[in-house]
Design a protein around this motif. Structure first.
Motif, PDB file in Angstrom:
ATOM      1  N   HIS A  53       0.859  -1.187   0.000  1.00 41.58           N
ATOM      2  CA  HIS A  53       0.000   0.000   0.000  1.00 41.58           C
ATOM      3  C   HIS A  53       0.888   1.226   0.000  1.00 41.58           C
ATOM      4  CE1 HIS A  53       0.882   0.744   4.258  1.00 41.58           C
ATOM      5  NE2 HIS A  53       0.689  -0.543   4.462  1.00 41.58           N
ATOM      6  N   GLY A  54       0.318   2.349  -0.313  1.00 37.41           N
ATOM      7  CA  GLY A  54       1.087   3.576  -0.445  1.00 37.41           C
ATOM      8  C   GLY A  54       0.996   4.488   0.754  1.00 37.41           C
ATOM      9  N   GLU A  55       0.507   4.006   1.875  1.00 37.54           N
ATOM     10  CA  GLU A  55       0.324   4.846   3.054  1.00 37.54           C
ATOM     11  C   GLU A  55       1.659   5.274   3.627  1.00 37.54           C
ATOM     12  OE1 GLU A  55      -1.621   4.484   7.550  1.00 37.54           O
ATOM     13  OE2 GLU A  55      -1.780   2.852   6.111  1.00 37.54           O
ATOM     14  N   GLN A  56       1.832   6.582   3.860  1.00 32.81           N
ATOM     15  CA  GLN A  56       3.060   7.072   4.473  1.00 32.81           C
ATOM     16  C   GLN A  56       3.143   6.614   5.926  1.00 32.81           C
ATOM     17  OE1 GLN A  56       5.846   8.590   3.464  1.00 32.81           O
ATOM     18  NE2 GLN A  56       6.521   8.351   5.586  1.00 32.81           N
ATOM     19  N   LEU A  57       4.321   6.196   6.320  1.00 29.75           N
ATOM     20  CA  LEU A  57       4.527   5.661   7.653  1.00 29.75           C
ATOM     21  C   LEU A  57       4.802   6.755   8.663  1.00 29.75           C
ATOM     22  CD1 LEU A  57       6.929   2.792   6.653  1.00 29.75           C
ATOM     23  CD2 LEU A  57       4.457   2.710   6.847  1.00 29.75           C
ATOM     24  N   THR A  58       4.461   6.487   9.893  1.00 30.93           N
ATOM     25  CA  THR A  58       4.876   7.330  11.004  1.00 30.93           C
ATOM     26  C   THR A  58       5.411   6.429  12.101  1.00 30.93           C
ATOM     27  OG1 THR A  58       2.727   7.289  12.116  1.00 30.93           O
ATOM     28  CG2 THR A  58       3.089   9.032  10.480  1.00 30.93           C
ATOM     29  N   LEU A  59       6.437   6.904  12.794  1.00 30.23           N
ATOM     30  CA  LEU A  59       7.003   6.123  13.883  1.00 30.23           C
ATOM     31  C   LEU A  59       5.987   5.910  14.991  1.00 30.23           C
ATOM     32  CD1 LEU A  59       9.590   4.817  14.986  1.00 30.23           C
ATOM     33  CD2 LEU A  59      10.147   6.999  16.044  1.00 30.23           C
ATOM     34  N   LEU A  60       5.039   6.845  15.117  1.00 26.01           N
ATOM     35  CA  LEU A  60       4.096   6.800  16.215  1.00 26.01           C
ATOM     36  C   LEU A  60       2.817   6.047  15.869  1.00 26.01           C
ATOM     37  CD1 LEU A  60       4.365  10.523  17.392  1.00 26.01           C
ATOM     38  CD2 LEU A  60       5.989   8.676  17.626  1.00 26.01           C
ATOM     39  N   GLY A  61       2.778   5.433  14.710  1.00 21.98           N
ATOM     40  CA  GLY A  61       1.542   4.791  14.288  1.00 21.98           C
ATOM     41  C   GLY A  61       1.390   3.394  14.841  1.00 21.98           C
ATOM     42  N   ASN A  62       0.297   2.734  14.454  1.00 19.72           N
ATOM     43  CA  ASN A  62       0.048   1.376  14.937  1.00 19.72           C
ATOM     44  C   ASN A  62      -0.178   0.421  13.769  1.00 19.72           C
ATOM     45  OD1 ASN A  62      -2.425   2.245  14.040  1.00 19.72           O
ATOM     46  ND2 ASN A  62      -3.508   1.899  15.968  1.00 19.72           N
ATOM     47  N   GLN A  63       0.459   0.735  12.620  1.00 18.38           N
ATOM     48  CA  GLN A  63       0.312  -0.137  11.474  1.00 18.38           C
ATOM     49  C   GLN A  63       1.005  -1.482  11.706  1.00 18.38           C
ATOM     50  OE1 GLN A  63       1.950   2.898  11.413  1.00 18.38           O
ATOM     51  NE2 GLN A  63       1.547   3.976   9.504  1.00 18.38           N
ATOM     52  N   VAL A  64       0.476  -2.533  11.086  1.00 19.11           N
ATOM     53  CA  VAL A  64       1.141  -3.829  11.059  1.00 19.11           C
ATOM     54  C   VAL A  64       2.035  -3.818   9.823  1.00 19.11           C
ATOM     55  CG1 VAL A  64       0.827  -6.316  10.880  1.00 19.11           C
ATOM     56  CG2 VAL A  64      -0.772  -4.955  12.235  1.00 19.11           C
ATOM     57  N   LEU A  65       3.349  -3.917  10.033  1.00 23.15           N
ATOM     58  CA  LEU A  65       4.308  -3.682   8.963  1.00 23.15           C
ATOM     59  C   LEU A  65       5.326  -4.818   8.891  1.00 23.15           C
ATOM     60  CD1 LEU A  65       4.921   0.082   9.801  1.00 23.15           C
ATOM     61  CD2 LEU A  65       3.631  -0.793   7.842  1.00 23.15           C
ATOM     62  N   PRO A  66       5.884  -5.082   7.719  1.00 28.16           N
ATOM     63  CA  PRO A  66       6.832  -6.192   7.574  1.00 28.16           C
ATOM     64  C   PRO A  66       8.214  -5.913   8.141  1.00 28.16           C
ATOM     65  CG  PRO A  66       6.551  -5.065   5.477  1.00 28.16           C
ATOM     66  CD  PRO A  66       5.538  -4.476   6.410  1.00 28.16           C
ATOM     67  N   PHE A  67       8.449  -4.703   8.627  1.00 25.55           N
ATOM     68  CA  PHE A  67       9.770  -4.404   9.190  1.00 25.55           C
ATOM     69  C   PHE A  67       9.702  -3.935  10.634  1.00 25.55           C
ATOM     70  CE2 PHE A  67       8.394  -0.986   6.297  1.00 25.55           C
ATOM     71  CZ  PHE A  67       8.105   0.021   7.212  1.00 25.55           C
ATOM     72  N   PHE A  68       8.534  -3.957  11.246  1.00 30.39           N
ATOM     73  CA  PHE A  68       8.388  -3.600  12.648  1.00 30.39           C
ATOM     74  C   PHE A  68       7.676  -4.724  13.400  1.00 30.39           C
ATOM     75  CE2 PHE A  68       8.364   1.346  12.176  1.00 30.39           C
ATOM     76  CZ  PHE A  68       9.745   1.338  12.134  1.00 30.39           C
ATOM     77  N   ASP A  69       8.069  -4.911  14.669  1.00 31.51           N
ATOM     78  CA  ASP A  69       7.377  -5.810  15.595  1.00 31.51           C
ATOM     79  C   ASP A  69       7.267  -7.233  15.055  1.00 31.51           C
ATOM     80  OD1 ASP A  69       6.098  -6.266  18.067  1.00 31.51           O
ATOM     81  OD2 ASP A  69       4.119  -6.135  17.109  1.00 31.51           O
ATOM     82  N   GLN A  70       8.358  -7.720  14.467  1.00 29.44           N
ATOM     83  CA  GLN A  70       8.405  -9.115  14.031  1.00 29.44           C
ATOM     84  C   GLN A  70       8.761 -10.003  15.230  1.00 29.44           C
ATOM     85  OE1 GLN A  70       7.753 -10.071  10.603  1.00 29.44           O
ATOM     86  NE2 GLN A  70       6.997  -7.948  10.735  1.00 29.44           N
ATOM     87  N   ASP A  71       8.220 -11.198  15.247  1.00 31.20           N
ATOM     88  CA  ASP A  71       8.396 -12.073  16.407  1.00 31.20           C
ATOM     89  C   ASP A  71       9.861 -12.392  16.699  1.00 31.20           C
ATOM     90  OD1 ASP A  71       5.695 -12.147  16.902  1.00 31.20           O
ATOM     91  OD2 ASP A  71       5.360 -14.017  15.799  1.00 31.20           O
ATOM     92  N   GLY A  72      10.709 -12.365  15.688  1.00 32.21           N
ATOM     93  CA  GLY A  72      12.108 -12.713  15.880  1.00 32.21           C
ATOM     94  C   GLY A  72      12.872 -11.798  16.814  1.00 32.21           C
ATOM     95  N   VAL A  73      12.362 -10.585  17.057  1.00 32.90           N
ATOM     96  CA  VAL A  73      13.098  -9.680  17.954  1.00 32.90           C
ATOM     97  C   VAL A  73      13.187 -10.249  19.365  1.00 32.90           C
ATOM     98  CG1 VAL A  73      12.470  -7.612  16.637  1.00 32.90           C
ATOM     99  CG2 VAL A  73      11.052  -8.309  18.574  1.00 32.90           C
ATOM    100  N   HIS A  74      12.250 -11.070  19.740  1.00 28.88           N
ATOM    101  CA  HIS A  74      12.222 -11.556  21.120  1.00 28.88           C
ATOM    102  C   HIS A  74      13.355 -12.529  21.415  1.00 28.88           C
ATOM    103  CE1 HIS A  74       8.546  -9.366  21.595  1.00 28.88           C
ATOM    104  NE2 HIS A  74       8.041  -9.961  20.527  1.00 28.88           N
ATOM    105  N   ASP A  75      13.799 -13.273  20.419  1.00 28.27           N
ATOM    106  CA  ASP A  75      14.964 -14.128  20.618  1.00 28.27           C
ATOM    107  C   ASP A  75      16.202 -13.295  20.923  1.00 28.27           C
ATOM    108  OD1 ASP A  75      13.484 -16.428  20.123  1.00 28.27           O
ATOM    109  OD2 ASP A  75      13.880 -16.369  17.965  1.00 28.27           O
ATOM    110  N   ILE A  76      16.320 -12.141  20.267  1.00 29.22           N
ATOM    111  CA  ILE A  76      17.460 -11.249  20.513  1.00 29.22           C
ATOM    112  C   ILE A  76      17.450 -10.755  21.955  1.00 29.22           C
ATOM    113  CG2 ILE A  76      18.482  -9.028  19.888  1.00 29.22           C
ATOM    114  CD1 ILE A  76      17.290  -9.509  17.043  1.00 29.22           C
TER     115      ILE A  76
END
Length: 545
Positions: free
Chosen positions: A226-249
């Motif tokens: 989609h063409g929606e502009q991103l904001t750091l403060l948003g709550n979008q579900v995105l392929p580069f934020f809040d991926q489950d793999g971060v928890h292993d780190i």
């Protein structure tokens, strides 16, 4: 050898700690060059001790070209000369501990500077270099690779990809000067565990993890679609934020933190879509706290505030983590301005926040009631998103204007030189010097509120509030020990019939601390319904218009 840790041990100190954010370039200038530095921070530590906070979080002071205010790190183990030396950093840590303050430092693991040694070598060695595997280098799309590898947008505006002369593209979720690390590479993970130990050995008490939700990207780097502009403060579900793999780190990071004495902690800057997703970052074997941006983004509305408070507390209970509360930081409009420009409203919001269970974060200058500086000339702005079309908002400089410490005109005791951002000409009444000792000042309100929170066991501790009946636009809740916090978010005063109790603290200046019978518009107060002289039989609050 691990540095001596002089802070008196306190079990789970971080669960109800008040943590003060210092943005180094804007806090205090120790060498007269107009830029805040470590010497300036060191000289002003007594202010933070007298304010009554428990810990100090320092935004980045590492070696950096300063393309994004120091969040583009070239060397994670070195101090940028503009801020001082490693010896200066050690002195800040040592003196803070001597004053009973803990020190938390920023760590920036999602990306580094394009001047970082790894990235410079990766560029020099060209396509096929093993060092390029530590970042996200890709061939472009199109017949000649002329299009970016996917449709991801930078938080600061424009594509999240930059093409090199050799034809490859590299990923940067922020500015082009901030290439993203590839956290699937073992060398990246090893390097950051080493960086953690370097600073822990110097005695820091913890880390604020920048963009904690961004380290892991979805497999294959798929299009957003989609063409929606991103904001750091948003709550979008995105392929580069809040991926489950971060928890292993973060499980490996927690193991490092637990190796050290003194309950060292890590705090996640995690912009997750829901409070429940945020709670995943603070499970018992991961990080200790996560910023509550859902609360920060809530307007001055009683129903909305009650809902986000309930949601926040409920989300943290299953993982046995404290809720956190924050009104302002270096990335958002100061809450006095964001909540409509009313100082009364800002003070009421602060008293509400400090009455809630969990840990609270203060941003430098909010204890002075500073507003956002909205009229900075374009030619002095330094926020990189200001210079890129459709960026985050481009106006983060307004909350980063250097603090006023004293005197009647700029630079207000910030330092001997001209501050790197101009200070308003009408800030003389807002200086630390002008407000100290004035019982009606915002500074003294914060000092009194923090003293009350520290000395009364009913504030800060625990994980619940008991809501009391209240009319539309009013919040009222009871904390342990007979304390009741009441907040009026409406434009009209609320009158209460006489009842047992005594106002311990009101957000309004010149407010009589007698019977808790009237709550003016945009105000809050804390009432003690139990004392040595009375035990309230019924502390239910009733209102009449």
């Amino acid at each position: 050898m691990t540095a001596q840790h002089n802070v008196t041990p306190a079990t789970d100190w971080w669960r109800d700690a008040v943590i003060y954010q210092v943005y180094p370039r804007s806090f205090a200038d120790g060498n007269g060059d107009g830029m805040g530095d470590l010497a300036g921070i060191r000289s002003r530590l007594p202010h933070l001790r007298s304010l009554g906070v428990d810990a100090v979080w320092l935004s980045p002071f590492y070696a950096s070209p300063q393309a994004d205010g120091g969040y583009d790190v070239a060397d994670y183990r070195a101090i940028d000369p503009m801020f001082g030396t490693l010896s200066d950093a050690e002195a800040v840590i040592r003196e803070a501990h001597d004053l009973g303050l803990r020190i938390i430092v920023d760590i920036v693991p999602n990306h580094c500077s394009d001047r970082h040694e790894w990235f410079r070598r990766a560029l020099a060695e060209g396509p096929g270099s093993v060092l390029r595997e530590r970042f996200h280098f890709r061939k472009g799309r199109g017949q000649n690779g002329e299009a970016p590898p996917n449709d991801w947008e930078s938080i600061f505006g424009g594509p999240a990809w930059t093409r090199l002369a050799d034809g490859e593209w590299y990923l940067h979720l922020f500015a082009p000067e901030q290439p993203d690390f590839n956290w699937e590479h073992p060398a990246v993970q090893d390097e950051f565990r080493s960086i953690l130990r370097f600073w822990l050995d110097l005695g820091v008490d913890g880390f604020r993890v920048d963009v904690a939700h961004g380290l892991v990207k979805a497999a294959g780097l798929p299009d957003m679609g989609h063409g929606e502009q991103l904001t750091l403060l948003g709550n979008q579900v995105l392929p580069f934020f809040d991926q489950d793999g971060v928890h292993d780190i973060y499980r490996t990071w927690r193991a490092v933190l637990d190796e050290y004495p003194g309950e060292r902690i890590a705090v996640a800057e995690a912009w997750a879509p829901t409070a429940a997703r945020t709670a995943l970052y603070v499970r018992p074997d991961e990080l200790h706290q996560a910023f509550n941006f859902h609360y920060l983004n809530t307007g001055w509305d009683a129903d909305s505030l009650r809902a986000v408070i309930d949601e926040s507390l409920e989300a943290m209970r299953p993982v046995d983590a404290p809720a956190t509360w924050v009104l302002s930081n270096h990335d958002v409009v100061r809450h006095r301005t964001r909540l409509g420009g009313s100082l009364d409203r800002a003070r009421a919001a602060a008293l509400l926040m400090l009455a809630l269970p969990g840990s609270a974060y203060l941003y430098q200058g909010e204890e002075l009631g500073l507003p956002e500086v909205t009229d900075l000339p374009d030619d002095v702005r330094q926020d990189p998103s200001f210079f890129r079309a459709n960026g985050q908002d481009g106006l983060r400089d307004g909350c980063r204007v250097p603090l006023p410490w004293g005197e009647a005109a700029p630079p207000y005791g910030f330092g001997d030189g001209t501050p790197w951002l101009p200070q308003p000409a009408d800030w003389a009444p807002l200086t630390v010097q002008a407000q100290t000792g004035d019982p009606d000042s915002t500074l003294e309100l914060y000092r009194t509120a923090l003293d009350l929170r520290r000395t009364h066991p009913g504030l800060g501790a625990g994980d619940a509030v008991e809501w009391l009946d209240a009319p539309a636009g009013v919040l009222a809740f009871r904390r342990p020990g007979g304390l009741i916090c009441t907040v009026n978010t409406t434009e009209a005063a609320v009158t209460l019939p006489a009842r047992p109790g005594r106002v311990l603290l009101s957000s309004l200046p010149s407010s009589p601390l007698a019977a808790a019978s009237r709550l003016p518009s945009s105000s809050s107060h804390v009432v003690n319904t139990e004392s040595d002289r009375m035990v309230a039989a019924d502390t239910t609050i009733w209102w009449e218009e």
